[in-house]
Design an enzyme around this catalytic site. Structure first.
Site, PDB file in Angstrom:
ATOM      1  N   GLY A  91      -6.525   8.299   8.435  1.00 46.84           N
ATOM      2  CA  GLY A  91      -6.451   8.555   9.863  1.00 46.84           C
ATOM      3  C   GLY A  91      -7.823   8.716  10.505  1.00 46.84           C
ATOM      4  O   GLY A  91      -8.857   8.412   9.913  1.00 46.84           O
ATOM      5  N   GLY A  98      -8.898   6.019   2.958  1.00 45.49           N
ATOM      6  CA  GLY A  98      -9.398   6.843   4.051  1.00 45.49           C
ATOM      7  C   GLY A  98     -10.842   6.550   4.375  1.00 45.49           C
ATOM      8  O   GLY A  98     -11.634   7.457   4.639  1.00 45.49           O
ATOM      9  N   ASP A 117       0.831  -1.199   0.000  1.00 46.39           N
ATOM     10  CA  ASP A 117       0.000   0.000   0.000  1.00 46.39           C
ATOM     11  C   ASP A 117       0.869   1.254   0.000  1.00 46.39           C
ATOM     12  O   ASP A 117       1.823   1.359   0.774  1.00 46.39           O
ATOM     13  CB  ASP A 117      -0.901  -0.009   1.238  1.00 46.39           C
ATOM     14  CG  ASP A 117      -2.027   0.989   1.143  1.00 46.39           C
ATOM     15  OD1 ASP A 117      -2.479   1.263   0.025  1.00 46.39           O
ATOM     16  OD2 ASP A 117      -2.470   1.486   2.196  1.00 46.39           O
TER      17      ASP A 117
END
Length: 298
Positions: free
Chosen positions: A190, A218, A81
């Site tokens: 995050g 995300g 990734d």
């Protein structure tokens, strides 16, 4: 059993669901994710993010991931990734990874095409799938991110400057021959500090232009409705890590608090198993939504 990214996302695209992709930077996360996929009997992607090299090196974790995929009861893609240079991508391929993401999204459009095209040539010659990224996926100030930097929507003149342009996506795919494309439409790596502003219709606009499977990065912290709309609009791979890791951390914290209250001794091996169980349950809930199964809260 080992599978390529192309095999899994092509099948997901046809069946109109999404493959869950989970970063697995330690043994407990790896075991938890694969157990979750096996219990649901669904394919899964296990990933090593280049940014997690400080947690455990690719040389160490890569072979463990590959062996775990080989003996799994479901198809498992072993994926690099956010690889940002040729060397790390080539290392992953030589280790036996079945997929790599080459991320040149922070470079200009022409360089992104040129460099991605070279990676694709090498990877396809080795039977390895390639994912690329176009547009800018924001990074939260809190931990758990996969990408580089901490830009937010406020750092751009307009969201159009950050989000994936459908016309450019068509040019990019036609010139690189990538197997999957990560697109930007408002999500962040995050833990979210505030609710993201998603342009879910942009997925449809891009899908009308190109035929390759589309990827959401995300993805942690979205609502079930947002996941399902994104999948219905064309997302076929969903990267999910931060909130799963947070679930493992919270389980450990709660166990320690309870042990302290009872004045009991805390052993590390117990903490590892507690984190693994929480990670498995969180990953399982995510996989149920991604595979369009009955609603379960993430």
């Amino acid at each position: 059993m080992l599978a390529t990214l192309k095999e899994l996302v092509t099948d997901a695209k046809e069946k109109k669901h999404a493959i869950g992709a989970f970063n697995t930077p330690n043994l407990e996360t790896l075991r938890g994710v694969i157990k979750a996929a096996e219990e649901l009997n669904v394919p899964v992607i296990i990933s090593h993010a280049e940014l997690h090299e400080d947690l455990i090196p690719l040389d160490v974790m890569g072979p463990i991931m590959i062996q775990a995929a080989r003996v799994a009861k479901v198809p498992v893609c072993v994926h690099l990734d956010h690889g940002t240079n040729f060397d790390v991508c080539l290392k992953a391929m030589h280790l036996g990874f079945t997929s790599v993401m080459y991320d040149a999204s922070t470079k200009n459009f022409e360089d992104n095409i040129k460099e991605t095209k070279e990676i694709v040539k090498v990877a396809h010659a080795l039977g390895v799938s390639v994912e690329a990224e176009l547009g800018y996926i924001f990074n939260s100030e809190l931990g758990g991110g996969e990408g580089r930097g901490h830009l937010s929507a406020e750092d751009f003149n307009s969201l159009d400057d950050a989000y994936t342009n459908p016309d450019l996506a068509k040019i990019f795919v036609e010139n690189t021959n990538v197997d999957a494309l990560a697109i930007a439409f408002g999500t962040s790596h995050g833990v979210y500090l505030k609710k993201p502003e998603l342009d879910l219709n942009r997925i449809l606009d891009i899908k009308r232009k190109i035929d390759v499977p589309l990827v959401m990065h995300g993805a942690s912290g979205l609502s079930e409705k947002e996941y399902r709309i994104a999948i219905e609009n064309g997302i076929t791979k969903i990267n999910y890590f931060s909130y799963m890791s947070k679930a493992g951390g919270n389980a450990v914290v709660n166990f320690i608090k309870e042990a302290d209250a009872k004045e009991e001794t805390v052993f590390f091996h117990d903490l590892a198993l507690i984190a693994e169980k929480a990670i498995k349950e969180n990953a399982k809930n995510a996989l149920m939504i991604f595979n369009m199964m009955k609603r379960v809260d993430v």
